[in-house]
Design an enzyme around this catalytic site. Structure first.
Site, PDB file in Angstrom:
ATOM      1  N   GLU A 205      -9.872   2.953  -6.051  1.00  0.00           N
ATOM      2  CA  GLU A 205      -8.752   2.934  -5.116  1.00  0.00           C
ATOM      3  C   GLU A 205      -8.249   4.328  -4.767  1.00  0.00           C
ATOM      4  O   GLU A 205      -7.168   4.486  -4.210  1.00  0.00           O
ATOM      5  CB  GLU A 205      -7.634   2.053  -5.671  1.00  0.00           C
ATOM      6  CG  GLU A 205      -8.117   0.619  -5.851  1.00  0.00           C
ATOM      7  CD  GLU A 205      -7.067  -0.311  -6.430  1.00  0.00           C
ATOM      8  OE1 GLU A 205      -5.945   0.148  -6.687  1.00  0.00           O
ATOM      9  OE2 GLU A 205      -7.389  -1.497  -6.623  1.00  0.00           O
ATOM     10  N   GLU A 287       3.404  -4.710 -13.112  1.00  0.00           N
ATOM     11  CA  GLU A 287       2.584  -5.803 -12.583  1.00  0.00           C
ATOM     12  C   GLU A 287       1.611  -6.289 -13.647  1.00  0.00           C
ATOM     13  O   GLU A 287       1.074  -5.486 -14.411  1.00  0.00           O
ATOM     14  CB  GLU A 287       1.819  -5.297 -11.357  1.00  0.00           C
ATOM     15  CG  GLU A 287       0.846  -6.288 -10.752  1.00  0.00           C
ATOM     16  CD  GLU A 287      -0.026  -5.643  -9.694  1.00  0.00           C
ATOM     17  OE1 GLU A 287      -1.156  -6.133  -9.489  1.00  0.00           O
ATOM     18  OE2 GLU A 287       0.401  -4.645  -9.080  1.00  0.00           O
ATOM     19  N   LYS A 339      -2.079 -11.161  -1.975  1.00  0.00           N
ATOM     20  CA  LYS A 339      -3.436 -10.768  -1.600  1.00  0.00           C
ATOM     21  C   LYS A 339      -4.050 -11.899  -0.789  1.00  0.00           C
ATOM     22  O   LYS A 339      -4.257 -12.997  -1.313  1.00  0.00           O
ATOM     23  CB  LYS A 339      -4.288 -10.508  -2.847  1.00  0.00           C
ATOM     24  CG  LYS A 339      -3.851  -9.292  -3.664  1.00  0.00           C
ATOM     25  CD  LYS A 339      -4.674  -9.179  -4.937  1.00  0.00           C
ATOM     26  CE  LYS A 339      -4.369  -7.914  -5.713  1.00  0.00           C
ATOM     27  NZ  LYS A 339      -5.069  -7.881  -7.028  1.00  0.00           N
TER      28      LYS A 339
END
Length: 429
Positions: A205, A287, A339
């Site tokens: 990422e 998260e 998502k």
């Protein structure tokens, strides 16, 4: 006017060199919408099924010719003639055609590609940007970027157990300034890591993936980078973690094992570990702090830190209203990661966002580790009034494409736009 007249699909490559599905939907006006489907590295067990070919002699079994064929041979005949502007009916037709709980017959990647491409075609036909078409006249909030500048876990080959360490530029006046802040910290972090002799290669990422001694050392080097970039931790820039705890949870033993640190916790011990980190560093969001099926520890974590921090369910909820409803009922977490490919259609994604907002949960629009140049989630973050977006670091074009789209949206909105800033975090309001 927006009757679907043609649907086609192809196999393309994502940011990790793996095949993914790209779909084009044409409508009666002559407009065409195109969408490419993302793919995750650490995927929740309860996600909709991403259909792969399984032929080890081609792309190591990761080809998507079956999904592409399903779009062309199964889905296209069923949706040609439908109105692309009626998103709910279109998605319902595809879900019924599949007929399985996880979209395993046609593939969530096939269904989602058509779902998103149709929305984009309809938006263009109506002369509207996607964020305005989906979100209506009230869509005007630019999200806070949760920028993953240091990678560990499944996103990097290192001994850092926590998967993502993010900087959160919540104290800046505009999205453009927030993005600049994140980029400057990213560059400062490279200097800090080089000074320590650490590697500065990047993970999936776009964040650095150094081999550090502990998760806490990762936090410490980021704090140093924030200071070197000239920003004030806590006031202008906060931190967020994606622990991806399912990746280091021993289900048989019921223990969480941080191998890089040589630590092993039960649920109560893990909660205490997070509490200590939050007391020492300006962390505003955690998260996937617990395993996707460890509801008891999630409850402990929410009771301990839910009033102070944003606790985000990703693998726990997988953008699924059934699992989210259970979380809301049990008082577990206070936020959901969104998502689109976890659930496999735009309609179901929007339903999850609406349910979360009704319950007072915050929402975070998110990319996957396998991305493309497709910028749909940038528009959806604004359309859904998410207030936050996760789309990687300040490197790799597949990540930057989303940030650049948000810059365009902010410019287009002009004075009517607003940057969510601290208001995006319920505990900080």
């Amino acid at each position: 006017m927006t009757e679907i007249i043609n649907v086609t699909a192809r196999e393309i490559l994502d940011s990790r060199g793996n095949p993914t599905v790209e779909v084009e939907v044409a409508v009666g006006t002559g407009d065409v919408g195109r969408a490419a489907v993302p793919s995750g590295a650490s995927t929740g067990e309860h996600e909709a099924l991403e259909l792969r070919d399984g032929d080890k002699g081609r792309y190591l079994g990761k080809g998507v010719r079956k999904a592409v064929a399903n779009v062309i041979d199964e889905i296209a005949p069923a949706v040609v003639g439908l109105d692309a502007s009626d998103q709910a009916s279109l998605d319902a037709r595809m879900i019924a055609l599949d007929g399985t709980p996880t979209k395993s017959k046609l593939g969530a990647n096939a269904i989602l590609g058509v779902s998103l491409a149709a929305a984009k075609a309809a938006a263009t036909a109506h002369g509207l940007p996607l964020y305005r078409y989906v979100g209506g006249a009230g869509a005007r909030t630019l999200p806070v970027p949760l920028m993953n500048i240091l990678n560990g876990g499944a996103h990097a080959d290192s001994n850092v157990d926590i998967q993502e360490f993010m900087v959160v530029p919540l104290g800046l006046p505009t999205f453009a300034e927030a993005l600049r802040c994140g980029a400057e910290i990213f560059h400062a972090l490279k200097k800090v890591l080089k000074g320590k002799g650490a590697a500065t290669g990047v993970g999936d990422e776009g964040g650095y993936a150094p081999s550090l001694a502990s998760n806490e050392e990762a936090l410490a080097v980021i704090m140093e980078a924030i200071g070197q970039a000239g920003y004030e931790p806590g006031k202008q820039v906060a931190l967020a973690l994606d622990c991806a705890a399912s990746e280091f949870y021993d289900k048989k033993a019921g223990k969480y094992e941080l191998e890089g640190e040589g630590k092993r916790f039960d649920g109560k011990g893990l909660v205490e570990y997070y509490a200590q980190l939050a007391a020492k560093y300006p962390i505003v969001s955690i998260e996937d702090g617990c395993d996707e099926d460890d509801w008891a520890t999630w409850k402990l974590l929410t009771e301990r830190l839910g009033g102070k921090l944003q606790l985000v369910g990703d693998d726990l909820f997988v953008t699924n209203v059934t699992r989210l409803a259970r979380g809301i009922e049990q008082g577990v977490t206070n936020s959901i990661l969104v998502k689109v490919n976890q659930i496999g259609s735009l309609t179901e994604t929007l339903e999850a966002v609406r349910m979360a907002h009704r319950a007072g949960y915050t929402t975070v629009m998110s990319h996957r580790s396998g991305e493309t140049e497709d910028t749909t989630i940038a528009d959806l973050a604004v359309a859904c009034d998410c207030g936050q977006i996760k789309t990687g670091s300040a490197s790799r074009t597949d990540r930057i494409a989303k940030y650049n789209q948000l810059l365009r949206i902010e410019e287009e909105l002009g004075g009517s736009g607003r940057y969510a800033g601290r208001s995006a975090f319920k505990a900080l309001r």
